[in-house]
Design an enzyme around this catalytic site. Sequence first.
Site, PDB file in Angstrom:
ATOM      1  N   ARG A  57     -16.906  55.183   7.069  1.00  0.00           N
ATOM      2  CA  ARG A  57     -16.090  56.287   6.534  1.00  0.00           C
ATOM      3  C   ARG A  57     -16.911  57.151   5.578  1.00  0.00           C
ATOM      4  O   ARG A  57     -16.749  58.370   5.548  1.00  0.00           O
ATOM      5  CB  ARG A  57     -14.847  55.729   5.833  1.00  0.00           C
ATOM      6  CG  ARG A  57     -13.765  55.308   6.842  1.00  0.00           C
ATOM      7  CD  ARG A  57     -12.791  54.280   6.289  1.00  0.00           C
ATOM      8  NE  ARG A  57     -12.145  54.685   5.072  1.00  0.00           N
ATOM      9  CZ  ARG A  57     -11.638  53.847   4.171  1.00  0.00           C
ATOM     10  NH1 ARG A  57     -11.707  52.541   4.357  1.00  0.00           N
ATOM     11  NH2 ARG A  57     -11.057  54.310   3.093  1.00  0.00           N
ATOM     12  N   ARG A  94     -10.410  67.848   6.603  1.00  0.00           N
ATOM     13  CA  ARG A  94     -11.418  66.806   6.689  1.00  0.00           C
ATOM     14  C   ARG A  94     -12.716  67.308   7.312  1.00  0.00           C
ATOM     15  O   ARG A  94     -13.690  66.590   7.369  1.00  0.00           O
ATOM     16  CB  ARG A  94     -10.825  65.735   7.580  1.00  0.00           C
ATOM     17  CG  ARG A  94     -11.300  64.358   7.402  1.00  0.00           C
ATOM     18  CD  ARG A  94     -10.793  63.779   6.135  1.00  0.00           C
ATOM     19  NE  ARG A  94     -10.986  62.368   6.074  1.00  0.00           N
ATOM     20  CZ  ARG A  94     -10.159  61.541   5.457  1.00  0.00           C
ATOM     21  NH1 ARG A  94      -9.071  61.986   4.883  1.00  0.00           N
ATOM     22  NH2 ARG A  94     -10.435  60.278   5.403  1.00  0.00           N
ATOM     23  N   ARG A 141      -9.574  47.273  -3.432  1.00  0.00           N
ATOM     24  CA  ARG A 141      -8.248  47.930  -3.451  1.00  0.00           C
ATOM     25  C   ARG A 141      -7.185  47.012  -2.849  1.00  0.00           C
ATOM     26  O   ARG A 141      -7.431  46.286  -1.890  1.00  0.00           O
ATOM     27  CB  ARG A 141      -8.306  49.225  -2.630  1.00  0.00           C
ATOM     28  CG  ARG A 141      -6.910  49.818  -2.359  1.00  0.00           C
ATOM     29  CD  ARG A 141      -6.957  51.213  -1.828  1.00  0.00           C
ATOM     30  NE  ARG A 141      -7.919  51.395  -0.765  1.00  0.00           N
ATOM     31  CZ  ARG A 141      -8.390  52.576  -0.391  1.00  0.00           C
ATOM     32  NH1 ARG A 141      -7.987  53.668  -0.992  1.00  0.00           N
ATOM     33  NH2 ARG A 141      -9.266  52.658   0.579  1.00  0.00           N
ATOM     34  N   ARG A 151      -5.841  47.192   3.068  1.00  0.00           N
ATOM     35  CA  ARG A 151      -5.852  48.142   4.189  1.00  0.00           C
ATOM     36  C   ARG A 151      -6.818  47.664   5.264  1.00  0.00           C
ATOM     37  O   ARG A 151      -7.921  47.224   4.945  1.00  0.00           O
ATOM     38  CB  ARG A 151      -6.278  49.529   3.684  1.00  0.00           C
ATOM     39  CG  ARG A 151      -5.130  50.528   3.680  1.00  0.00           C
ATOM     40  CD  ARG A 151      -5.483  51.780   2.945  1.00  0.00           C
ATOM     41  NE  ARG A 151      -6.565  52.543   3.561  1.00  0.00           N
ATOM     42  CZ  ARG A 151      -6.951  53.746   3.148  1.00  0.00           C
ATOM     43  NH1 ARG A 151      -6.349  54.308   2.121  1.00  0.00           N
ATOM     44  NH2 ARG A 151      -7.943  54.372   3.741  1.00  0.00           N
ATOM     45  N   LYS A 198      -8.665  59.754  -4.788  1.00  0.00           N
ATOM     46  CA  LYS A 198      -7.791  60.882  -4.415  1.00  0.00           C
ATOM     47  C   LYS A 198      -6.314  60.490  -4.517  1.00  0.00           C
ATOM     48  O   LYS A 198      -5.516  61.180  -5.135  1.00  0.00           O
ATOM     49  CB  LYS A 198      -8.086  61.352  -2.975  1.00  0.00           C
ATOM     50  CG  LYS A 198      -9.513  61.827  -2.755  1.00  0.00           C
ATOM     51  CD  LYS A 198      -9.722  62.349  -1.341  1.00  0.00           C
ATOM     52  CE  LYS A 198      -9.592  61.299  -0.252  1.00  0.00           C
ATOM     53  NZ  LYS A 198     -10.627  60.242  -0.293  1.00  0.00           N
TER      54      LYS A 198
HETATM   55  P1  AP5 Z   1      -7.833  55.548  -4.082  1.00  0.00           P
HETATM   56  O1  AP5 Z   1      -7.133  56.427  -5.044  1.00  0.00           O
HETATM   57  O2  AP5 Z   1      -7.026  54.748  -3.157  1.00  0.00           O
HETATM   58  O3  AP5 Z   1      -8.990  56.384  -3.320  1.00  0.00           O
HETATM   59  P2  AP5 Z   1      -8.920  57.490  -2.180  1.00  0.00           P
HETATM   60  O4  AP5 Z   1      -9.876  58.558  -2.547  1.00  0.00           O
HETATM   61  O5  AP5 Z   1      -7.507  57.860  -1.902  1.00  0.00           O
HETATM   62  O6  AP5 Z   1      -9.565  56.655  -0.995  1.00  0.00           O
HETATM   63  P3  AP5 Z   1      -9.112  56.479   0.524  1.00  0.00           P
HETATM   64  O7  AP5 Z   1      -9.828  55.262   0.999  1.00  0.00           O
HETATM   65  O8  AP5 Z   1      -7.637  56.526   0.656  1.00  0.00           O
HETATM   66  O9  AP5 Z   1      -9.743  57.743   1.163  1.00  0.00           O
HETATM   67  P4  AP5 Z   1     -10.025  58.019   2.642  1.00  0.00           P
HETATM   68  O10 AP5 Z   1     -10.330  59.445   2.609  1.00  0.00           O
HETATM   69  O11 AP5 Z   1     -11.064  57.151   3.226  1.00  0.00           O
HETATM   70  O12 AP5 Z   1      -8.678  57.529   3.380  1.00  0.00           O
HETATM   71  P5  AP5 Z   1      -7.478  58.314   4.071  1.00  0.00           P
HETATM   72  O13 AP5 Z   1      -6.285  57.490   3.894  1.00  0.00           O
HETATM   73  O14 AP5 Z   1      -7.451  59.723   3.668  1.00  0.00           O
HETATM   74  O15 AP5 Z   1      -8.787  54.570  -4.946  1.00  0.00           O
HETATM   75  C1  AP5 Z   1      -9.579  53.584  -4.309  1.00  0.00           C
HETATM   76  C2  AP5 Z   1      -9.617  52.327  -5.173  1.00  0.00           C
HETATM   77  O16 AP5 Z   1     -10.342  52.600  -6.377  1.00  0.00           O
HETATM   78  C3  AP5 Z   1      -8.226  51.831  -5.624  1.00  0.00           C
HETATM   79  O17 AP5 Z   1      -8.223  50.443  -5.671  1.00  0.00           O
HETATM   80  C4  AP5 Z   1      -8.064  52.448  -7.024  1.00  0.00           C
HETATM   81  O18 AP5 Z   1      -7.210  51.669  -7.850  1.00  0.00           O
HETATM   82  C5  AP5 Z   1      -9.511  52.445  -7.540  1.00  0.00           C
HETATM   83  N1  AP5 Z   1      -9.823  53.558  -8.454  1.00  0.00           N
HETATM   84  C6  AP5 Z   1      -9.365  54.845  -8.380  1.00  0.00           C
HETATM   85  N2  AP5 Z   1      -9.885  55.591  -9.379  1.00  0.00           N
HETATM   86  C7  AP5 Z   1     -10.713  54.764 -10.086  1.00  0.00           C
HETATM   87  C8  AP5 Z   1     -11.541  54.958 -11.241  1.00  0.00           C
HETATM   88  N3  AP5 Z   1     -11.622  56.160 -11.864  1.00  0.00           N
HETATM   89  N4  AP5 Z   1     -12.257  53.899 -11.687  1.00  0.00           N
HETATM   90  C9  AP5 Z   1     -12.185  52.681 -11.076  1.00  0.00           C
HETATM   91  N5  AP5 Z   1     -11.416  52.439  -9.979  1.00  0.00           N
HETATM   92  C10 AP5 Z   1     -10.685  53.470  -9.498  1.00  0.00           C
HETATM   93  O19 AP5 Z   1      -7.923  58.279   5.599  1.00  0.00           O
HETATM   94  C11 AP5 Z   1      -7.965  57.075   6.331  1.00  0.00           C
HETATM   95  C12 AP5 Z   1      -8.315  57.371   7.780  1.00  0.00           C
HETATM   96  O20 AP5 Z   1      -7.270  58.186   8.366  1.00  0.00           O
HETATM   97  C13 AP5 Z   1      -9.593  58.169   8.030  1.00  0.00           C
HETATM   98  O21 AP5 Z   1     -10.717  57.313   8.090  1.00  0.00           O
HETATM   99  C14 AP5 Z   1      -9.297  58.846   9.362  1.00  0.00           C
HETATM  100  O22 AP5 Z   1      -9.465  57.951  10.423  1.00  0.00           O
HETATM  101  C15 AP5 Z   1      -7.803  59.159   9.260  1.00  0.00           C
HETATM  102  N6  AP5 Z   1      -7.541  60.504   8.725  1.00  0.00           N
HETATM  103  C16 AP5 Z   1      -6.872  60.800   7.564  1.00  0.00           C
HETATM  104  N7  AP5 Z   1      -6.790  62.125   7.404  1.00  0.00           N
HETATM  105  C17 AP5 Z   1      -7.421  62.695   8.462  1.00  0.00           C
HETATM  106  C18 AP5 Z   1      -7.669  64.032   8.859  1.00  0.00           C
HETATM  107  N8  AP5 Z   1      -7.280  65.070   8.105  1.00  0.00           N
HETATM  108  N9  AP5 Z   1      -8.347  64.234  10.011  1.00  0.00           N
HETATM  109  C19 AP5 Z   1      -8.743  63.209  10.795  1.00  0.00           C
HETATM  110  N10 AP5 Z   1      -8.554  61.907  10.477  1.00  0.00           N
HETATM  111  C20 AP5 Z   1      -7.882  61.666   9.321  1.00  0.00           C
HETATM  112 MG    MG Z   2      -6.201  57.649  -0.276  1.00  0.00          MG
END
Ligand code: AP5
Ligand code: MG
Length: 214
Positions: A171, A88, A127, A160, A13
């Site tokens: 997660r 979410r 990552r 992270r 994402k």
């Molecule tokens: P990356 O692009 O970083 O993936 P992502 O989908 O952004 O993954 P996240 O881990 O950030 O998602 P998340 O939803 O768990 O975390 P968030 O920060 O939202 O890519 C991942 C890796 O793969 C990278 O190394 C990249 O280079 C690689 N990659 C990408 N595309 C690729 C491809 N095509 N092929 C190969 N490799 C690839 O949330 C974190 C925490 O915050 C949650 O757990 C929760 O506690 C809290 N939180 C956030 N938002 C909310 C909300 N709305 N409500 C409640 N809690 C929330």
């Molecule tokens: Mg992300």
Amino acid sequence: MRLVILGPPGAGKGTQANEIVERYNIPHISTGDILRENIKKGTDLGLEAKKYMDQGNLVPDTLVLDLIQERISRADTKDGFLLDGFPRNVSQATSLDAELDKLGIKLDKVINIIVDPKKLIARATSRRVCPTCGETYNIVAKPPKVEGKCDKDGSDLIIRSDDTEETVSRRIEVYTEQTSPLIDYYKAQGTLFDVDGSQSIEQVTEDIFKGLNK
Ligand code: AP5
Ligand code: MG
Ligand code: ZN
């Protein structure tokens, strides 16, 4: 363009969001990034959120809703925005709809990135992120030019704190239980399209642009 990007942890994402916001010149609103920024600054919100994030659980809706409401009413969102990591769960989605209604606007498209769950843990645990500019790398799929250093500013890359195998598994569970019902929610609204996120980063970007141009 008012967009949401949806997908499990590690789906790509954030990686794809960077390309989309550059193309459409809209702000990238990632609740995860905003919460991590608050943790870094040691705000009350950050201290509270960290407890949940380190466990791989969702932060309570009330904390996130206040933050989003304030963010989407800022002037820089007048031509659109990309929401990443929000909504979410269904309750956040209905709150968002109510908020957009008040502003007299609606979502144009929801991008749903699909990746085989077996690949997600490996992606997240390999990552690396830049603490200075936020750029995301991957030691397998997208390595930095110099090992351990950001291409843009030379900062030491970090892992992270929620990217341990155990927390990523949790997660993914939380995504399946609480977030994946949003796929049907947005399908019913007619805004959602699927993208195969197991392809190369560049191919995924291309498919997203195709979907957005339809
Ligand atoms: P990356 O692009 O970083 O993936 P992502 O989908 O952004 O993954 P996240 O881990 O950030 O998602 P998340 O939803 O768990 O975390 P968030 O920060 O939202 O890519 C991942 C890796 O793969 C990278 O190394 C990249 O280079 C690689 N990659 C990408 N595309 C690729 C491809 N095509 N092929 C190969 N490799 C690839 O949330 C974190 C925490 O915050 C949650 O757990 C929760 O506690 C809290 N939180 C956030 N938002 C909310 C909300 N709305 N409500 C409640 N809690 C929330
Ligand atoms: Mg992300
Ligand atoms: Zn950097």
